[in-house]
Each structure stands twice: as C-alpha cells, then as structure tokens.
Design a protein around this motif. Structure first.
Motif, PDB file in Angstrom:
ATOM      1  N   ARG A 137      15.618  17.544  24.642  1.00 19.45           N
ATOM      2  CA  ARG A 137      15.588  16.268  23.725  1.00 19.45           C
ATOM      3  C   ARG A 137      17.030  16.277  23.138  1.00 19.45           C
ATOM      4  O   ARG A 137      17.365  17.528  22.404  1.00 19.45           O
ATOM      5  N   LYS A 178       9.534  -1.997  11.361  1.00 15.90           N
ATOM      6  CA  LYS A 178       9.787  -3.078  11.755  1.00 15.90           C
ATOM      7  C   LYS A 178      10.646  -4.214  11.081  1.00 15.90           C
ATOM      8  O   LYS A 178      11.558  -4.910  11.280  1.00 15.90           O
ATOM      9  N   PRO A 205      11.656   6.844  18.434  1.00 15.24           N
ATOM     10  CA  PRO A 205      11.887   6.281  19.963  1.00 15.24           C
ATOM     11  C   PRO A 205      11.905   7.739  20.797  1.00 15.24           C
ATOM     12  O   PRO A 205      12.674   8.596  20.213  1.00 15.24           O
ATOM     13  N   ALA A 206      11.348   7.788  22.259  1.00 15.43           N
ATOM     14  CA  ALA A 206      11.765   8.831  22.901  1.00 15.43           C
ATOM     15  C   ALA A 206      13.227   9.252  22.876  1.00 15.43           C
ATOM     16  O   ALA A 206      13.908   8.252  23.544  1.00 15.43           O
ATOM     17  N   ARG A 240      16.448   7.312  10.902  1.00 14.55           N
ATOM     18  CA  ARG A 240      15.047   6.720  11.166  1.00 14.55           C
ATOM     19  C   ARG A 240      13.920   7.841  10.779  1.00 14.55           C
ATOM     20  O   ARG A 240      13.027   7.486  10.234  1.00 14.55           O
ATOM     21  N   TYR A 286       5.773  12.343  15.709  1.00 15.27           N
ATOM     22  CA  TYR A 286       6.285  10.876  15.496  1.00 15.27           C
ATOM     23  C   TYR A 286       6.851  10.219  16.788  1.00 15.27           C
ATOM     24  O   TYR A 286       6.717   9.018  17.093  1.00 15.27           O
ATOM     25  N   GLU A 287       7.208  10.943  17.783  1.00 16.71           N
ATOM     26  CA  GLU A 287       7.414  10.491  19.115  1.00 16.71           C
ATOM     27  C   GLU A 287       6.145  10.058  19.826  1.00 16.71           C
ATOM     28  O   GLU A 287       6.334   8.865  20.335  1.00 16.71           O
ATOM     29  N   ARG A 288       5.055  10.858  19.875  1.00 14.46           N
ATOM     30  CA  ARG A 288       4.131  10.410  20.232  1.00 14.46           C
ATOM     31  C   ARG A 288       3.145   9.241  19.749  1.00 14.46           C
ATOM     32  O   ARG A 288       2.940   8.276  20.398  1.00 14.46           O
ATOM     33  N   VAL A 289       3.243   8.937  18.419  1.00 14.76           N
ATOM     34  CA  VAL A 289       2.845   7.698  17.926  1.00 14.76           C
ATOM     35  C   VAL A 289       3.751   6.543  17.730  1.00 14.76           C
ATOM     36  O   VAL A 289       3.628   5.598  17.185  1.00 14.76           O
ATOM     37  N   GLU A 290       5.010   6.752  18.280  1.00 12.70           N
ATOM     38  CA  GLU A 290       6.172   5.768  18.484  1.00 12.70           C
ATOM     39  C   GLU A 290       6.493   5.335  17.226  1.00 12.70           C
ATOM     40  O   GLU A 290       7.112   4.182  17.242  1.00 12.70           O
ATOM     41  N   LEU A 291       6.759   6.029  16.275  1.00 11.02           N
ATOM     42  CA  LEU A 291       7.846   5.985  14.834  1.00 11.02           C
ATOM     43  C   LEU A 291       9.113   6.247  15.257  1.00 11.02           C
ATOM     44  O   LEU A 291       9.922   5.579  14.841  1.00 11.02           O
ATOM     45  N   ARG A 343       5.230   1.978  10.422  1.00 18.14           N
ATOM     46  CA  ARG A 343       5.523   1.458  11.776  1.00 18.14           C
ATOM     47  C   ARG A 343       5.907  -0.130  11.179  1.00 18.14           C
ATOM     48  O   ARG A 343       6.794  -0.628  11.495  1.00 18.14           O
TER      49      ARG A 343
END
Length: 135
Positions: A41, A72, A31-32, A50, A24-29, A68
């Motif tokens: 982390r 938003k 945030p890092a 989230r 989910y971090e890699r696909v930006e759902l 995603r």
C-alpha cells in the motif's frame, strides 16, 4: 511526483495503528490506497489528513457511521452544517447520560468500599452483588 507513504509511516504520521488503518479501509472511512509495484500500500498526504480526522472523531466518541457522515460534510464544505450540529447535540446528550450513570455507579461503589469485613460472608460488595438490586 508527490510523496507517498507506507502503511507504517502513515500510522506514525496520523497516530493510528496499522490494524486500525486496515479496518478503516474495510469500512470505507479511508479509500483503498494505490499499490506499488511490490504490491504494498502507498498513501498520500490526503490519506494522512483524512486518517487524522477519523482518529480525532473517534477520540471524541463518534461512531464509524457518524464519522462517515462528518467526512461527507468535510468533503463538501459548501453543504450546510445543520447535520453536524444535530449530531453534536445528540452526542452531548449521550455523554451527559453516561456521566449521570458513572456518578451513580461511583456513589454505589463508595457505599460498598472499605467494609473491613474479615470474611467474604460479610463483605458488602459480595452481599450487594447477590441482592436483587444495587442502589
């Protein structure tokens, strides 16, 4: 200073496994996260909420892209709900289609079940799979 969590703790709190969190971090759902001095982390309470939102959306069958879009909307509660409503209607239509397909498959399999043949040469399932169509 607010509490922060390791990835393992985040996983337990949100019900999501560690590899999925990284995905989910890699696909930006998600945030890092910030990194501690040790490079690990560190997540805050917002990440827990989230990630739980994402998990519930996935449980309902929404795609990563749909989630995603929903994120938003959640991040901007002043926006109209029409996009979410349209997404739900489309998702329901897709589910209804899958249910129809599953019922058709169940009917076909029930007709093939329990043929009591002693050999595969007369097995209804084997014969049906070898034929050009299964109804």
């Amino acid at each position: 200073m607010s509490a922060t969590y390791s990835i393992g703790t985040l996983g337990r709190l949100s019900g999501v496994n560690i590899e999925t969190i990284r995905y989910y971090e890699r696909v930006e759902l998600l945030p890092a996260p910030v990194r501690g001095e040790n490079g690990y982390r560190r997540y805050d309470a917002d990440a827990v909420e989230r990630l739980a939102f994402v998990r519930r959306g996935r449980e309902l069958g929404f795609s990563v892209d749909e989630i995603r879009t929903l994120l938003k909307l959640a991040d901007h509660p002043e926006h109209p709900c029409a996009d979410a409503d349209e997404m739900v209607v489309e998702h329901l239509a897709d589910i209804d289609g899958k249910i129809r397909d599953l019922k058709r498959m169940r009917k076909a399999l029930r007709e093939l079940a329990l043929c009591h043949s002693e050999t595969a040469a007369h097995c209804r399932l084997v014969q049906a799979l070898a034929s050009k169509s299964i109804d």
